[in-house]
Structure formats: structure tokens, C-alpha cells
Design an enzyme around this catalytic site. Structure first.
Site, PDB file in Angstrom:
ATOM      1  N   ARG A 194       0.813  -1.220   0.000  1.00  0.00           N
ATOM      2  CA  ARG A 194       0.000   0.000   0.000  1.00  0.00           C
ATOM      3  C   ARG A 194       0.846   1.270   0.000  1.00  0.00           C
ATOM      4  O   ARG A 194       0.446   2.288  -0.523  1.00  0.00           O
ATOM      5  CB  ARG A 194      -0.891   0.004   1.243  1.00  0.00           C
ATOM      6  CG  ARG A 194      -2.279  -0.488   0.930  1.00  0.00           C
ATOM      7  CD  ARG A 194      -3.116  -0.476   2.155  1.00  0.00           C
ATOM      8  NE  ARG A 194      -2.359  -1.035   3.287  1.00  0.00           N
ATOM      9  CZ  ARG A 194      -2.893  -1.385   4.449  1.00  0.00           C
ATOM     10  NH1 ARG A 194      -4.170  -1.240   4.629  1.00  0.00           N
ATOM     11  NH2 ARG A 194      -2.161  -1.872   5.424  1.00  0.00           N
ATOM     12  N   LYS A 217       0.597 -19.370   5.724  1.00  0.00           N
ATOM     13  CA  LYS A 217      -0.421 -19.673   6.705  1.00  0.00           C
ATOM     14  C   LYS A 217      -0.776 -18.400   7.470  1.00  0.00           C
ATOM     15  O   LYS A 217       0.033 -17.472   7.431  1.00  0.00           O
ATOM     16  CB  LYS A 217       0.068 -20.757   7.663  1.00  0.00           C
ATOM     17  CG  LYS A 217       1.323 -20.362   8.466  1.00  0.00           C
ATOM     18  CD  LYS A 217       1.556 -21.330   9.562  1.00  0.00           C
ATOM     19  CE  LYS A 217       1.193 -20.760  10.898  1.00  0.00           C
ATOM     20  NZ  LYS A 217       2.239 -19.898  11.464  1.00  0.00           N
ATOM     21  N   HIS A 263       6.808 -23.366   6.176  1.00  0.00           N
ATOM     22  CA  HIS A 263       8.254 -23.204   6.030  1.00  0.00           C
ATOM     23  C   HIS A 263       9.035 -24.314   6.747  1.00  0.00           C
ATOM     24  O   HIS A 263      10.197 -24.534   6.469  1.00  0.00           O
ATOM     25  CB  HIS A 263       8.715 -21.811   6.461  1.00  0.00           C
ATOM     26  CG  HIS A 263       8.787 -21.584   7.932  1.00  0.00           C
ATOM     27  ND1 HIS A 263       7.693 -21.283   8.699  1.00  0.00           N
ATOM     28  CD2 HIS A 263       9.838 -21.609   8.796  1.00  0.00           C
ATOM     29  CE1 HIS A 263       8.070 -21.139   9.954  1.00  0.00           C
ATOM     30  NE2 HIS A 263       9.362 -21.331  10.056  1.00  0.00           N
ATOM     31  N   LYS A 297      12.950 -26.754   5.828  1.00  0.00           N
ATOM     32  CA  LYS A 297      14.144 -26.861   6.681  1.00  0.00           C
ATOM     33  C   LYS A 297      14.961 -28.073   6.249  1.00  0.00           C
ATOM     34  O   LYS A 297      14.413 -29.133   5.962  1.00  0.00           O
ATOM     35  CB  LYS A 297      13.740 -26.964   8.154  1.00  0.00           C
ATOM     36  CG  LYS A 297      13.135 -25.648   8.683  1.00  0.00           C
ATOM     37  CD  LYS A 297      12.893 -25.691  10.167  1.00  0.00           C
ATOM     38  CE  LYS A 297      12.086 -24.484  10.618  1.00  0.00           C
ATOM     39  NZ  LYS A 297      12.870 -23.381  11.122  1.00  0.00           N
ATOM     40  N   GLU A 302      10.124 -22.663  21.652  1.00  0.00           N
ATOM     41  CA  GLU A 302      10.701 -21.347  21.346  1.00  0.00           C
ATOM     42  C   GLU A 302      11.006 -20.626  22.640  1.00  0.00           C
ATOM     43  O   GLU A 302      10.280 -20.793  23.632  1.00  0.00           O
ATOM     44  CB  GLU A 302       9.702 -20.527  20.534  1.00  0.00           C
ATOM     45  CG  GLU A 302       9.388 -21.133  19.193  1.00  0.00           C
ATOM     46  CD  GLU A 302       8.447 -20.241  18.404  1.00  0.00           C
ATOM     47  OE1 GLU A 302       8.946 -19.346  17.725  1.00  0.00           O
ATOM     48  OE2 GLU A 302       7.230 -20.426  18.504  1.00  0.00           O
ATOM     49  N   ASP A 329      -1.532 -21.795  15.425  1.00  0.00           N
ATOM     50  CA  ASP A 329      -0.305 -21.189  14.901  1.00  0.00           C
ATOM     51  C   ASP A 329       0.757 -22.243  14.573  1.00  0.00           C
ATOM     52  O   ASP A 329       1.517 -22.077  13.622  1.00  0.00           O
ATOM     53  CB  ASP A 329       0.237 -20.195  15.948  1.00  0.00           C
ATOM     54  CG  ASP A 329       1.432 -19.403  15.438  1.00  0.00           C
ATOM     55  OD1 ASP A 329       1.338 -18.854  14.329  1.00  0.00           O
ATOM     56  OD2 ASP A 329       2.459 -19.337  16.152  1.00  0.00           O
ATOM     57  N   HIS A 386       2.776 -26.823  11.292  1.00  0.00           N
ATOM     58  CA  HIS A 386       4.144 -27.326  11.409  1.00  0.00           C
ATOM     59  C   HIS A 386       4.217 -28.692  12.105  1.00  0.00           C
ATOM     60  O   HIS A 386       4.855 -29.619  11.611  1.00  0.00           O
ATOM     61  CB  HIS A 386       5.032 -26.351  12.180  1.00  0.00           C
ATOM     62  CG  HIS A 386       5.027 -24.946  11.634  1.00  0.00           C
ATOM     63  ND1 HIS A 386       4.956 -24.679  10.286  1.00  0.00           N
ATOM     64  CD2 HIS A 386       5.083 -23.738  12.241  1.00  0.00           C
ATOM     65  CE1 HIS A 386       4.980 -23.373  10.108  1.00  0.00           C
ATOM     66  NE2 HIS A 386       5.051 -22.776  11.270  1.00  0.00           N
ATOM     67  N   LYS A 431       5.792 -21.155  23.520  1.00  0.00           N
ATOM     68  CA  LYS A 431       6.641 -19.963  23.506  1.00  0.00           C
ATOM     69  C   LYS A 431       7.157 -19.702  24.908  1.00  0.00           C
ATOM     70  O   LYS A 431       6.594 -20.179  25.882  1.00  0.00           O
ATOM     71  CB  LYS A 431       5.830 -18.767  23.004  1.00  0.00           C
ATOM     72  CG  LYS A 431       5.429 -18.919  21.535  1.00  0.00           C
ATOM     73  CD  LYS A 431       5.138 -17.596  20.893  1.00  0.00           C
ATOM     74  CE  LYS A 431       4.654 -17.757  19.468  1.00  0.00           C
ATOM     75  NZ  LYS A 431       5.722 -17.943  18.498  1.00  0.00           N
TER      76      LYS A 431
HETATM   77  C1  BG6 Z   1       5.578 -19.390  12.512  1.00  0.00           C
HETATM   78  C2  BG6 Z   1       4.699 -19.052  13.674  1.00  0.00           C
HETATM   79  O1  BG6 Z   1       4.862 -20.103  11.545  1.00  0.00           O
HETATM   80  O2  BG6 Z   1       6.681 -20.167  12.958  1.00  0.00           O
HETATM   81  C3  BG6 Z   1       5.492 -18.318  14.753  1.00  0.00           C
HETATM   82  O3  BG6 Z   1       3.613 -18.242  13.236  1.00  0.00           O
HETATM   83  C4  BG6 Z   1       6.716 -19.107  15.122  1.00  0.00           C
HETATM   84  O4  BG6 Z   1       4.679 -18.076  15.897  1.00  0.00           O
HETATM   85  C5  BG6 Z   1       7.512 -19.510  13.890  1.00  0.00           C
HETATM   86  O5  BG6 Z   1       7.507 -18.296  15.968  1.00  0.00           O
HETATM   87  C6  BG6 Z   1       8.637 -20.455  14.245  1.00  0.00           C
HETATM   88  O6  BG6 Z   1       9.451 -20.661  13.121  1.00  0.00           O
HETATM   89  P1  BG6 Z   1      10.982 -21.037  13.267  1.00  0.00           P
HETATM   90  O7  BG6 Z   1      11.431 -21.311  11.877  1.00  0.00           O
HETATM   91  O8  BG6 Z   1      11.663 -19.855  13.888  1.00  0.00           O
HETATM   92  O9  BG6 Z   1      11.022 -22.230  14.163  1.00  0.00           O
END
Ligand code: BG6
Length: 484
Positions: free
Chosen positions: A51, A150, A180, A184, A218, A237, A242, A331
Site C-alpha cells: 500500500r 499460513k 516453512h 528446513k 521457542e 499457529d 508445522h 513460547k
Molecule cells: C511461525 C509461527 O509459523 O513459525 C510463529 O507463526 C513461530 O509463531 C515460527 O515463531 C517459528 O518458526 P521457526 O522457523 O523460527 O522455528
């Protein structure tokens, strides 16, 4: 180690949300790395769309900052950086405004070389459908490939509705739903380990595997993403995508070929075979936690959102009946650690029982981060003449060593974007997978909501709520340490 870089055909990558966090942290630096390795040919262009009123030079300045911030200094070759920045262009597009679409069309039409067009939606989910429909309405969807981040929906029904709208503009074979985690390096190595070696497959079943643990821990909290996260929680999330993807790759049958639909068919079967968790079963097989201080960070004092989940999952199949899959993610935990642990059963008869404590069972540990690698934990004799004692010995295969030999571990996004350019959907989620994953997750969330129970609090920097530890100890098991 041989390490071959094969250039990809010239392409146009249009990034919607080009001024956002993902573009700055991952997409622009990632494409720079690919350029630095000589993988982008002349004619390849990256067109930012957002934007903000900006011209191409403004976007180049933004990209220069992003790359300087996120690329290590020893990779920052000035010539490569200038070459990369020259590939960039920018179009102001606020989606509802026809001018922006027309300008984008002109910019794309001016491309002499590239016939591959990739539209990457690095925007909030509310914009997915309007952008897809904008692309279609302006004749840009034809032959284009669509990359969607996502979250795909908030539950099964919204995911289906969104997939319908996407499907009206882009056929499934041109839709790339990114997870993603599949990009990896170690996750792909899990596929290689299982299906390129004869060693593990005969043991890869309930007869020999006691249980599997999948952990994505995390150390950071929700940071700036409070409002999004508070609506999602760890289940939506992390688990819906994942963790379930990791579970699928661990549990799936060998595909007949390493090809997109063959792999995705097998993953889908795993998702469909997950034993449904509803009502009381869901409450008994799950633990939700929330770190102390979360509600303040999320700016919602009454938040019931979980920042931690542990689940005892079961797969109803001949291969896996009787082997629990324990999933946990959270987290603000003790450390940042992602791994899959396949814990094998004890030997059927212990001939060393006179040596004292029972020997630990073998484990295969597939570490995603940090220090990507694979470890096989075996029992060996303690060296030396003083009697016969046993010890646990790790057989380590660390990918960090390849980095020491000058080989850089690419980020997941680098690989995935180029897979889109190559037209390879193997590491992307198909529509039916996403919907099957919601089909398993939705009843669990519903059971939590119906129960009205609050998540169990846990301290920042801890191993998570006590309930998760208890969940395993009731079964005579324990989680692997969260120390990196
Ligand atoms: C994302 C989540 O898809 O993956 C985040 O939305 C998370 O909340 C992240 O922190 C973790 O990814 P990675 O690659 O740092 O483990």
C-alpha cells in the site's frame, strides 16, 4: 562434499506485502543469497507490491537495509548487491484500487524474458481472497503461480471457504501453500533418512518404536504479534501446520516415488488416520499452557489463549497402532529447540540385568534447530579393563560440520521460493491436507472452548506447564530435556 547450484529459469516474483516483516527478514535476504550463489539468471525480477506510496528506488533502499540487516557481512559483496537491487521494481497497490492493478499489469507485461510468474502473498489472511480475486479480475492469474502463507483459515469451514475462492482463480497445481518447516534442511533429511536407507524402515513401526516425541520449543514470546496470536494460539499457529506436517513425514508410508502428489497422498493418509480427539478424550489427551505475563503482552487481560500445547496423539493404522506420538510446542520456554525423537523399544530380553540400572532404549533424534543434525543414541561398553559397564553413546551427524567446510545452510524460504519457480509442489501443502489437519484440530479446540478451562500458567524460561510433564510420567515416560 559436492554441492551443486543449478540456476533456475528467469522469473518474475511479485511480493504482496513487500514492505512487511517476512519480506524484510526472509524473502529479500533469501533471494539475495540465491543471487549471490549464481542461481538467478538475467531477466529475473522481484516486484514489490504494497500500500505504501513509494517508487522503485524507495523499494531498493528498503531492500538494501533489509539485506544489510539480515545477511552476514562476509556474504555482502557490493557487486552482487547492486546486481540484486537492479532486479527490483515496485508497484503501489492497495488492492481495491484499479490503478494499482493496471500498473502491475504493465510492469509485468514489460518483461521480455521471464515466462514464470510467482505471486507471493506475504500479507494478513484477510487480504488473501481480495488479492487472488484482484489478480483474476485483471487477467493476471492465467499461468501465474500463487504462494500463500499460513494461516489458511481459522478453522475447517473458513479454510474450505478460502480454498474455494483461491481455487476459483488458480487451479490446485499452481497453488503453493507454504509451511516453512518443510523447507528446513533436516526435515528433508528425515525423508532421505527414511527412504534412502534400508536400515531404519524395518524398525519403523509400533513393534519396534515405543513412542515418538515432536517438540518445537521457542524461547521468545509473542513479541509484536499479540493481536494475531491471541486469536490463534499455539494450536492454530503451530500444531495445525508445522507439528502435524512433521508428524506426517515421520509416520507416512513410503511414497511410490518422490513426487509431489505421491508424497502428499501419503501424508494425507496419516492425517486421516489420526484418532479423533473429541470431548473428554480431547481434554484428557491434551494440555494447554499460558506463560506468565502473556495476557499483558497480548493486551488482553482475560485471554484464554494457549501459548503452549502438549498432545498425546495416536495413529490408527497397522503400522502405528500402540505407539503414541507426543507433540509439544510453546513460547517462552527454556530454549529454542525443535526435534523429533523416535524412541525404540527395549531389547526383548536383557542379558546385562546384573549390571544395575536398566539400559536406556535406543533413540533416533532428528534435530531441526539449533545445530541441525541427526543423532542415533546407542548403548556401548564403557571402555577400559575395569569390569563390564554400559553407557549411552551418541552417533552424531551434525550438519554444522558441513557449514564449517564452507557450506552455508540455506534458509527454508530460499529453497521453497525456488521450488515454486521450478514448479515442484512436493514441499507444499495440498488443499485436502490443510482441510484434513483442521478436521483433527477443530474438535480439540471445541472441547477446550466448551470446557471453559483456562490454560495452565507456566513460568517464562521453564519447561512449560506441569501438566505436560505429568502427561508423560503417567505413562512411565518423560520428555527429552529442552536444553540445546
Ligand atoms: C511461525 C509461527 O509459523 O513459525 C510463529 O507463526 C513461530 O509463531 C515460527 O515463531 C517459528 O518458526 P521457526 O522457523 O523460527 O522455528
Amino acid at each position: 562434499m559436492t554441492h551443486r547450484i543449478i540456476p533456475v529459469d528467469p522469473f518474475d516474483l511479485v511480493i504482496f506485502g513487500a514492505t512487511g516483516d517476512l519480506a524484510r527478514r526472509k524473502l529479500l535476504p533469501g533471494m539475495f543469497h540465491r543471487d549471490a550463489d549464481g542461481q538467478l539468471l538475467e531477466g529475473t525480477r522481484i516486484i514489490g507490491c504494497a500500500r505504501s506510496q513509494m517508487d522503485a528506488d524507495g523499494f531498493r533502499a528498503l531492500a538494501r537495509d533489509a539485506i544489510t540487516d539480515h545477511v552476514p557481512a562476509d556474504r555482502l559483496d557490493t557487486q552482487v548487491l547492486e546486481r540484486f537491487l537492479a532486479r527490483l521494481d515496485y508497484v503501489t497497490n492497495n488492492v481495491s484500487d484499479a490503478d494499482g492493478w493496471e500498473t502491475l499489469k504493465d510492469v509485468l507485461g514489460a518483461s521480455p524474458q521471464s515466462s514464470i510468474r510467482v505471486f507471493y502473498l506475504s500479507v494478513g489472511p484477510a487480504l488473501f481472497a481480495p488479492i487472488v480475486e484482484g489478480l483474476a479480475a485483471h487477467g493476471l492469474a492465467e499461468n501465474g503461480r500463487l504462494v500463500v502463507e499460513k494461516p489458511i483459515g481459522h478453522d475447517g469451514a473458513s479454510a474450505r471457504a478460502l480454498n474455494d475462492r483461491i481455487g476459483a482463480a488458480f487451479p490446485e497445481d499452481r497453488v503453493y501453500r507454504i509451511d516453512h518447516y518443510l523447507g528446513k534442511e533436516t526435515v528433508q533429511n528425515l525423508i532421505a533418512l527414511r527412504f534412502a536407507n534400508a536400515l531404519f524402515e524395518p524398525l519403523w513401526n509400533a513393534r519396534h518404536v515405543d513412542h515418538v516425541q515432536i517438540t518445537v520449543a521457542e524461547s521468545l514470546g509473542v513479541e509484536q504479534r499479540g493481536p494475531y496470536y491471541d486469536r490463534a494460539g499455539a494450536m492454530r499457529d503451530m500444531v495445525q501446520n508445522h507439528l502435524l506436517q512433521l508428524l506426517c513425514l515421520t509416520a507416512m508410508e513410503p511414497p511410490y516415488h518422490f513426487e509431489a502428489d505421491a508424497v502428499r497422498d501419503e501424508k494425507l493418509k496419516v492425517l486421516r488416520a489420526l484418532r479423533p480427539l473429541t470431548g473428554h478424550d480431547a481434554l484428557a489427551a491434551t494440555v494447554r499452557g499460558q506463560y506468565r505475563g502473556y495476557a499483558k503482552e497480548a493486551e488482553n487481560p482475560d485471554s484464554h489463549t494457549e501459548s503452549f500445547v502438549a498432545i498425546r496423539a495416536e495413529i490408527g493404522s497397522w503400522r502405528w497402532a500402540g505407539t503414541p506420538f507426543y507433540l509439544r510446542t510453546g513460547k517462552k520456554l527454556r530454549s529454542r529447540l525443535s526435534e523429533i525423537v523416535v524412541r525404540f523399544r527395549q531389547t526383548p530380553h536383557q542379558i546385562f540385568s546384573d549390571l544395575g540400572a536398566p539400559l536406556s532404549a535406543n533413540a533416533l533424534i532428528i534435530r531441526l534447530q539449533p545445530d541441525e543434525g541427526i543423532t542415533l543414541s546407542i548403548t556401548t561398553k564403557d571402555p577400559g579393563p575395569g569390569g563390564f559397564r554400559m553407557r549411552e553413546t551418541p552417533l552424531d551427524m551434525s550438519f554444522a560440520e558441513s557449514a564449517e567446510r564452507g557450506w552455508r545452510m540455506p534458509d527454508a524460504y530460499e529453497r521453497l521460493v525456488l521450488d515454486v519457480v521450478r514448479g515442484d509442489q512436493t514441499l507444499f501443502m495440498r488443499r485436502d491436507e490443510v482441510e484434513a489437519a483442521w478436521g483433527w484440530v477443530d474438535p480439540i479446540i471445541e472441547a477446550w472452548e466448551t470446557s471453559g478451562r483456562k490454560p495452565e500458567p507456566y513460568d517464562s524460561g521453564s519447561d512449560g506447564p506441569y501438566g505436560a510433564i505429568d502427561m508423560l510420567s503417567r505413562e512411565g515416560q518423560r520428555w527429552r530435556e529442552l536444553s540445546p
